[in-house]
Design an enzyme around this catalytic site. Structure first.
Site, PDB file in Angstrom:
ATOM      1  N   ARG A   1      11.675  -1.235  10.858  1.00  0.00           N
ATOM      2  CA  ARG A   1      10.694  -0.825  11.874  1.00  0.00           C
ATOM      3  C   ARG A   1      10.582  -1.904  12.941  1.00  0.00           C
ATOM      4  O   ARG A   1      10.581  -3.088  12.637  1.00  0.00           O
ATOM      5  CB  ARG A   1       9.326  -0.642  11.213  1.00  0.00           C
ATOM      6  CG  ARG A   1       9.185   0.662  10.460  1.00  0.00           C
ATOM      7  CD  ARG A   1       7.960   0.693   9.580  1.00  0.00           C
ATOM      8  NE  ARG A   1       6.749   0.155  10.176  1.00  0.00           N
ATOM      9  CZ  ARG A   1       5.577   0.067   9.535  1.00  0.00           C
ATOM     10  NH1 ARG A   1       5.472   0.494   8.298  1.00  0.00           N
ATOM     11  NH2 ARG A   1       4.521  -0.433  10.132  1.00  0.00           N
TER      12      ARG A   1
ATOM     13  N   ARG B   1      11.553  -5.684   4.706  1.00  0.00           N
ATOM     14  CA  ARG B   1      11.316  -4.258   4.427  1.00  0.00           C
ATOM     15  C   ARG B   1      12.266  -3.354   5.216  1.00  0.00           C
ATOM     16  O   ARG B   1      12.470  -3.540   6.407  1.00  0.00           O
ATOM     17  CB  ARG B   1       9.863  -3.920   4.796  1.00  0.00           C
ATOM     18  CG  ARG B   1       9.512  -2.454   4.649  1.00  0.00           C
ATOM     19  CD  ARG B   1       8.037  -2.248   4.515  1.00  0.00           C
ATOM     20  NE  ARG B   1       7.282  -2.520   5.724  1.00  0.00           N
ATOM     21  CZ  ARG B   1       5.958  -2.451   5.786  1.00  0.00           C
ATOM     22  NH1 ARG B   1       5.250  -2.119   4.735  1.00  0.00           N
ATOM     23  NH2 ARG B   1       5.333  -2.714   6.923  1.00  0.00           N
TER      24      ARG B   1
ATOM     25  N   ARG C   1       0.192  -8.402  13.894  1.00  0.00           N
ATOM     26  CA  ARG C   1      -0.394  -7.355  13.048  1.00  0.00           C
ATOM     27  C   ARG C   1      -1.323  -7.948  11.990  1.00  0.00           C
ATOM     28  O   ARG C   1      -2.358  -7.371  11.670  1.00  0.00           O
ATOM     29  CB  ARG C   1       0.711  -6.508  12.405  1.00  0.00           C
ATOM     30  CG  ARG C   1       1.353  -5.566  13.423  1.00  0.00           C
ATOM     31  CD  ARG C   1       2.634  -4.964  12.909  1.00  0.00           C
ATOM     32  NE  ARG C   1       2.443  -4.162  11.727  1.00  0.00           N
ATOM     33  CZ  ARG C   1       3.353  -4.005  10.771  1.00  0.00           C
ATOM     34  NH1 ARG C   1       4.511  -4.619  10.854  1.00  0.00           N
ATOM     35  NH2 ARG C   1       3.103  -3.232   9.751  1.00  0.00           N
TER      36      ARG C   1
ATOM     37  N   ARG D   1      -9.060   1.879   9.181  1.00  0.00           N
ATOM     38  CA  ARG D   1      -8.703   0.495   9.515  1.00  0.00           C
ATOM     39  C   ARG D   1      -9.791  -0.172  10.335  1.00  0.00           C
ATOM     40  O   ARG D   1      -9.655  -1.344  10.685  1.00  0.00           O
ATOM     41  CB  ARG D   1      -7.410   0.494  10.325  1.00  0.00           C
ATOM     42  CG  ARG D   1      -6.176  -0.008   9.561  1.00  0.00           C
ATOM     43  CD  ARG D   1      -5.023   0.179  10.479  1.00  0.00           C
ATOM     44  NE  ARG D   1      -3.832  -0.538  10.260  1.00  0.00           N
ATOM     45  CZ  ARG D   1      -2.748  -0.066   9.655  1.00  0.00           C
ATOM     46  NH1 ARG D   1      -2.773   1.111   9.086  1.00  0.00           N
ATOM     47  NH2 ARG D   1      -1.652  -0.772   9.613  1.00  0.00           N
TER      48      ARG D   1
ATOM     49  N   LYS E   1       0.831  -1.217   0.000  1.00  0.00           N
ATOM     50  CA  LYS E   1       0.000   0.000   0.000  1.00  0.00           C
ATOM     51  C   LYS E   1       0.862   1.263   0.000  1.00  0.00           C
ATOM     52  O   LYS E   1       0.599   2.199  -0.744  1.00  0.00           O
ATOM     53  CB  LYS E   1      -0.929   0.055   1.226  1.00  0.00           C
ATOM     54  CG  LYS E   1      -1.974  -1.021   1.304  1.00  0.00           C
ATOM     55  CD  LYS E   1      -2.968  -0.764   2.426  1.00  0.00           C
ATOM     56  CE  LYS E   1      -2.342  -0.711   3.798  1.00  0.00           C
ATOM     57  NZ  LYS E   1      -1.718  -1.971   4.243  1.00  0.00           N
TER      58      LYS E   1
END
Ligand code: AMP
Length: 216
Positions: free
Chosen positions: A162, A129, A173, A90, A15
């Site tokens: 992160r 990532r 998550r 969300r 996204k």
């Protein structure tokens, strides 16, 4: 008339990457709720301190705080022509609040691309990532390496992983996504706004699919 596009999909589906490309291509603001929270954390604001306690656990920040933050952001002049919303809403409560706040500005949600991918692909993407510290530009160990290891191509800042992208947090998550955010798929499908897009394709192909469906 302003255009507001909500990007929906699980964490790690792309996204953020797509939102940035789309925002630049069609000249809309890019609003990432996660980036806004991380910016508040970096600046050690009260909101940042509160958000951190939820983000560290892989949980959603409460709706009231999140909605107030987005409401403030949407008022900025760069959103006059509209925005790509990435990571917000969300929950159904946030989606209802978004409809109300956009109506106040004479706008509405125009389209909701829903980017999908298999769970194993998402997990792999999140754990590979790397994010740029200055502006949140996104890289991936396997699919989009920076030119120089550990350095953002765009602004030269340091790349970091992160905390909530570390393996232990990822399954939490994804669980939170299925439980709290998945209902938005039906929410927007019943409004006729949902556009399903296969997020397992190469980045460029996902972008071209999104652009062609958004033009319709
Ligand atoms: P993201 O960068 O979109 O993966 O978001 C990182 C974290 O920020 C999430 O795991 C949540 O803790 C928090 N967050 C981001 N957007 C929202 C939202 N719309 N509602 C609640 N929490 C959010």
């Amino acid at each position: 008339m302003a255009t507001f596009i909500v990007l929906l999909g699980p964490p790690g589906v792309g996204k953020g990457t797509q939102a940035e490309i789309l925002a630049n291509t069609i000249n809309l603001a890019h609003i990432s709720s996660g980036d806004l929270f991380r910016e508040n954390m970096k600046n050690q604001t009260e909101l940042g301190r509160l958000a951190k306690s939820f983000m560290d656990k892989g949980e959603l920040v409460p709706d009231d705080l999140t909605i107030a933050m987005i409401r403030d952001r949407i008022k900025h002049p760069d959103c006059e022509m509209g925005a790509i919303l990435d990571g917000f809403p969300r929950t159904p409560t946030q989606a209802d609040a978004l409809a109300v706040m956009l109506a106040e500005f004479g706008g509405k949600v125009d389209a909701v691309p829903y980017i999908t991918a298999d769970e194993n692909v998402i997990v792999e993407r999140i754990s590979g990532r790397w994010t740029c510290r200055a502006q949140g530009h996104i890289y991936n160990e396997k699919t989009s390496l920076p030119k120089q290891k550990g350095i953002c191509d765009i602004d030269g800042s340091e790349l970091y992983q992160r905390d909530d992208d570390k393996a232990t947090m990822v399954s939490k998550r994804i669980h939170v996504y299925f439980e709290q955010t998945m209902p938005l798929v039906e929410y927007y499908r019943t409004k006729g706004l949902l556009i399903e897009t296969d997020g397992m394709q190469p980045v460029e192909k996902v972008t071209s699919d999104l652009l062609s469906t958004l033009k319709k």
